[in-house]
Design an enzyme around this catalytic site. Structure first.
Site, PDB file in Angstrom:
ATOM      1  N   ARG A 129      18.835   0.100 -17.999  1.00  0.00           N
ATOM      2  CA  ARG A 129      18.012  -0.525 -19.040  1.00  0.00           C
ATOM      3  C   ARG A 129      16.541  -0.166 -18.835  1.00  0.00           C
ATOM      4  O   ARG A 129      15.815   0.099 -19.801  1.00  0.00           O
ATOM      5  CB  ARG A 129      18.184  -2.041 -19.034  1.00  0.00           C
ATOM      6  CG  ARG A 129      17.240  -2.718 -20.027  1.00  0.00           C
ATOM      7  CD  ARG A 129      17.395  -4.209 -20.117  1.00  0.00           C
ATOM      8  NE  ARG A 129      16.406  -4.761 -21.034  1.00  0.00           N
ATOM      9  CZ  ARG A 129      16.342  -6.029 -21.408  1.00  0.00           C
ATOM     10  NH1 ARG A 129      17.212  -6.904 -20.934  1.00  0.00           N
ATOM     11  NH2 ARG A 129      15.415  -6.442 -22.244  1.00  0.00           N
ATOM     12  N   ASN A 187      25.943  -5.191 -26.369  1.00  0.00           N
ATOM     13  CA  ASN A 187      24.931  -4.504 -27.171  1.00  0.00           C
ATOM     14  C   ASN A 187      24.943  -2.995 -26.931  1.00  0.00           C
ATOM     15  O   ASN A 187      25.499  -2.534 -25.941  1.00  0.00           O
ATOM     16  CB  ASN A 187      23.545  -5.063 -26.822  1.00  0.00           C
ATOM     17  CG  ASN A 187      23.167  -6.234 -27.696  1.00  0.00           C
ATOM     18  OD1 ASN A 187      23.427  -6.236 -28.881  1.00  0.00           O
ATOM     19  ND2 ASN A 187      22.551  -7.245 -27.100  1.00  0.00           N
ATOM     20  N   CYS A 245      26.678 -11.588 -32.535  1.00  0.00           N
ATOM     21  CA  CYS A 245      25.346 -11.553 -31.926  1.00  0.00           C
ATOM     22  C   CYS A 245      24.745 -12.942 -32.021  1.00  0.00           C
ATOM     23  O   CYS A 245      24.882 -13.612 -33.058  1.00  0.00           O
ATOM     24  CB  CYS A 245      24.470 -10.538 -32.657  1.00  0.00           C
ATOM     25  SG  CYS A 245      22.752 -10.469 -32.074  1.00  0.00           S
ATOM     26  N   ASP A 246      24.066 -13.372 -30.981  1.00  0.00           N
ATOM     27  CA  ASP A 246      23.518 -14.727 -30.988  1.00  0.00           C
ATOM     28  C   ASP A 246      22.119 -14.822 -31.586  1.00  0.00           C
ATOM     29  O   ASP A 246      21.592 -15.913 -31.752  1.00  0.00           O
ATOM     30  CB  ASP A 246      23.513 -15.327 -29.577  1.00  0.00           C
ATOM     31  CG  ASP A 246      22.611 -14.572 -28.601  1.00  0.00           C
ATOM     32  OD1 ASP A 246      21.895 -13.650 -29.026  1.00  0.00           O
ATOM     33  OD2 ASP A 246      22.630 -14.897 -27.414  1.00  0.00           O
ATOM     34  N   HIS A 274      20.783  -6.788 -35.637  1.00  0.00           N
ATOM     35  CA  HIS A 274      19.365  -6.681 -35.277  1.00  0.00           C
ATOM     36  C   HIS A 274      18.571  -6.034 -36.402  1.00  0.00           C
ATOM     37  O   HIS A 274      17.524  -5.411 -36.158  1.00  0.00           O
ATOM     38  CB  HIS A 274      19.188  -5.886 -33.976  1.00  0.00           C
ATOM     39  CG  HIS A 274      19.605  -6.651 -32.767  1.00  0.00           C
ATOM     40  ND1 HIS A 274      19.464  -6.150 -31.481  1.00  0.00           N
ATOM     41  CD2 HIS A 274      20.177  -7.872 -32.620  1.00  0.00           C
ATOM     42  CE1 HIS A 274      19.917  -7.044 -30.606  1.00  0.00           C
ATOM     43  NE2 HIS A 274      20.356  -8.083 -31.280  1.00  0.00           N
ATOM     44  N   TYR A 316      14.017  -8.552 -34.726  1.00  0.00           N
ATOM     45  CA  TYR A 316      14.027  -7.151 -34.290  1.00  0.00           C
ATOM     46  C   TYR A 316      13.470  -6.206 -35.352  1.00  0.00           C
ATOM     47  O   TYR A 316      13.125  -5.060 -35.033  1.00  0.00           O
ATOM     48  CB  TYR A 316      15.448  -6.722 -33.917  1.00  0.00           C
ATOM     49  CG  TYR A 316      15.933  -7.290 -32.611  1.00  0.00           C
ATOM     50  CD1 TYR A 316      15.737  -6.613 -31.407  1.00  0.00           C
ATOM     51  CD2 TYR A 316      16.594  -8.509 -32.570  1.00  0.00           C
ATOM     52  CE1 TYR A 316      16.181  -7.134 -30.204  1.00  0.00           C
ATOM     53  CE2 TYR A 316      17.044  -9.049 -31.365  1.00  0.00           C
ATOM     54  CZ  TYR A 316      16.837  -8.357 -30.187  1.00  0.00           C
ATOM     55  OH  TYR A 316      17.268  -8.890 -28.994  1.00  0.00           O
ATOM     56  N   ARG A 347      10.165  -4.949 -20.644  1.00  0.00           N
ATOM     57  CA  ARG A 347      10.986  -6.153 -20.714  1.00  0.00           C
ATOM     58  C   ARG A 347      12.034  -6.169 -19.590  1.00  0.00           C
ATOM     59  O   ARG A 347      12.345  -7.236 -19.047  1.00  0.00           O
ATOM     60  CB  ARG A 347      11.656  -6.203 -22.092  1.00  0.00           C
ATOM     61  CG  ARG A 347      12.683  -7.306 -22.273  1.00  0.00           C
ATOM     62  CD  ARG A 347      12.059  -8.679 -22.362  1.00  0.00           C
ATOM     63  NE  ARG A 347      13.101  -9.700 -22.434  1.00  0.00           N
ATOM     64  CZ  ARG A 347      12.994 -10.921 -21.959  1.00  0.00           C
ATOM     65  NH1 ARG A 347      11.882 -11.306 -21.369  1.00  0.00           N
ATOM     66  NH2 ARG A 347      13.976 -11.778 -22.067  1.00  0.00           N
TER      67      ARG A 347
END
Length: 441
Positions: free
Chosen positions: A94, A148, A171-172, A201, A263, A283
């Site tokens: 990531r 994701n 997706c939350d 998103h 997003y 992030r």
């Protein structure tokens, strides 16, 4: 007697797992569990969460038969629901997803743009393997997938498993937004009936009805324009998430028709967002040094203390509760409305049929029954079609091993646009992901 279910959590070592476990305890009367199994391929990581889970469940849910394992058979055999939340490559990859694009002058973000492209192509193979393994041991289990970037994953799974109607990608973030709207309005978000369309998103709330059928969207937009916007769990959020929610005010000002998914700011304002991102501390670093550190320290402390009564876990209620609510609505044929990802098939009438769209649907024991959206306006259609083409080309690139399709995908993405920049970023990502991606020709 009410039926109890066998559930497996795939990605048991995730920092989201403790919150999910706490939600299961909180909602045990709504969705009773007989057997709960956590599965992860990273044994040491899962062990910390697993030992926490033993303490929590002993105190809050002692009737559950709990275990954690690295055995596929133990995880998948005779289960009713499989909750998937994996991260292929972990936080190490990531960090590269975010820092490589930033080093080359384009947005580096976990699920959007080049970073999301890299993450998506890593996720596809593992998700296909998981579903094949689940079907070997439990052919009728519901697979609820959080993994994701959900848009790319959903498109890939649609192609590989076209006849499997018990895979549901969710997706939350829409739920986080609904709960945040509730905070702004001083109302219970559970009473809301949302009208929503888009891609994962990449979507918009067009209406938000209360229990009496009154549309709350005009009032909500007015409040956001005056006071700004914060998440429902603002006190637990890192600064980057507070900044993300604050940008909703800008988006509503510029595009006042609807309320946007947070997003969308990466696609509306790529140059501005790029100027605000730190290429040396992204992030990923914030999560590693923040939520990751705090969750694992607290899990270890609880396991050592032997009690979770004074647990101060960092978690997102919406993440844990949403997936349990979805399972409950399916398990007991509740017919509740949730925002999920489905094949279009006319839901949005002027978008292609095989798009994986994110829309409101009634969830029943026989699966989701989507609520029609109809035609969408030119601006939103144009935005969606560009993003949809990017997603489909990204999945083409994976299955065909096509460098050309990968280049087309990244060139179309609004966070990049330049083909020369797209080629530069793609070459760097290929090198970083050589242990995960297919070989591109």
């Amino acid at each position: 007697m009410r039926r109890k279910f066998n559930v497996s959590i795939i990605g048991g070592g995730s920092t989201w797992t403790p919150g999910l476990l706490m939600s299961m305890c909180k909602m045990k009367d709504r969705f009773p569990i007989n057997k709960l199994t956590m599965y992860d391929i990273v044994e040491d990581r899962q062990k910390v969460i697993g030992e926490f889970a033993k303490v929590l469940l002993r105190e809050e849910y002692p009737e559950v038969n709990f275990s954690y394992t690295t055995s596929k058979e133990e995880a998948y055999k005779d289960v009713d629901f499989v909750f998937v939340q994996i991260r292929t490559g972990g936080y190490k990859m990531r960090e590269l997803d975010e820092k490589i694009p930033l080093s080359l002058g384009v947005i580096g973000q976990e699920t959007c743009g080049a970073g999301g492209f890299a993450y998506g192509l890593r996720s596809i193979g593992d998700m296909i393997e998981i579903i094949n393994d689940v079907r070997e041991y439990s052919k009728d289990a519901w697979i609820l997938n959080y993994t994701n970037p959900a848009a790319i994953v959903a498109e890939a799974l649609r192609r590989v498993f076209p006849d499997d109607k018990r895979i549901l990608n969710i997706c939350d973030q829409p739920v986080n937004l609904l709960r945040s709207y509730g905070r702004v309005l001083g109302r219970n978000a559970e009473e809301f009936e949302p009208v929503y369309f888009g891609l994962n998103h990449f979507g918009w709330f067009t209406n938000l009805y209360d229990g009496e059928g009154r549309d709350l969207l005009p009032e909500l937009k007015e409040i956001i324009n005056e006071r700004g916007f914060i998440p429902v769990d603002a006190e637990q959020r890192d600064k980057s998430w507070l900044d993300t929610y604050a940008m909703v005010k800008d988006m509503v000002k510029d595009f006042p028709d609807y309320l946007p998914n947070t997003y969308l700011q990466y696609y509306y304002y790529p140059d501005y967002k790029l100027s605000k991102l730190n290429p040396d501390y992204t992030r990923a670093n914030e999560v590693i040094n923040g939520r990751e550190k705090r969750v694992f320290e607290e899990c270890a402390r609880v396991a050592k203390a032997g009690t979770a009564k004074d647990c101060e876990m960092v978690h997102n209620d919406a993440h844990g509760e949403f997936i349990v609510e979805v399972a409950e609505s399916i398990a007991f044929n509740k017919g509740r409305i949730y925002i999920v990802i489905l094949e279009n098939n006319g839901i949005i009438s002027n978008i292609q049929e095989d798009a994986m769209v994110e829309v409101a649907a009634v969830l029943t024991a026989n699966g989701p029954r989507p609520l029609a959206v109809g035609k969408i306006g030119t601006f939103y259609k144009g935005m969606m079609e560009s993003q949809l083409a990017y997603e489909k080309l990204a999945v083409d690139a994976y299955f065909e091993g096509s460098y050309g399709k990968a280049l087309q995908a990244l060139t179309l993405n609004r966070t990049i646009v330049s083909a020369k920049k797209a080629r530069e970023v793609l070459n760097a990502l290929i090198e970083a992901n050589k242990d995960y991606w297919p070989e591109f020709k």
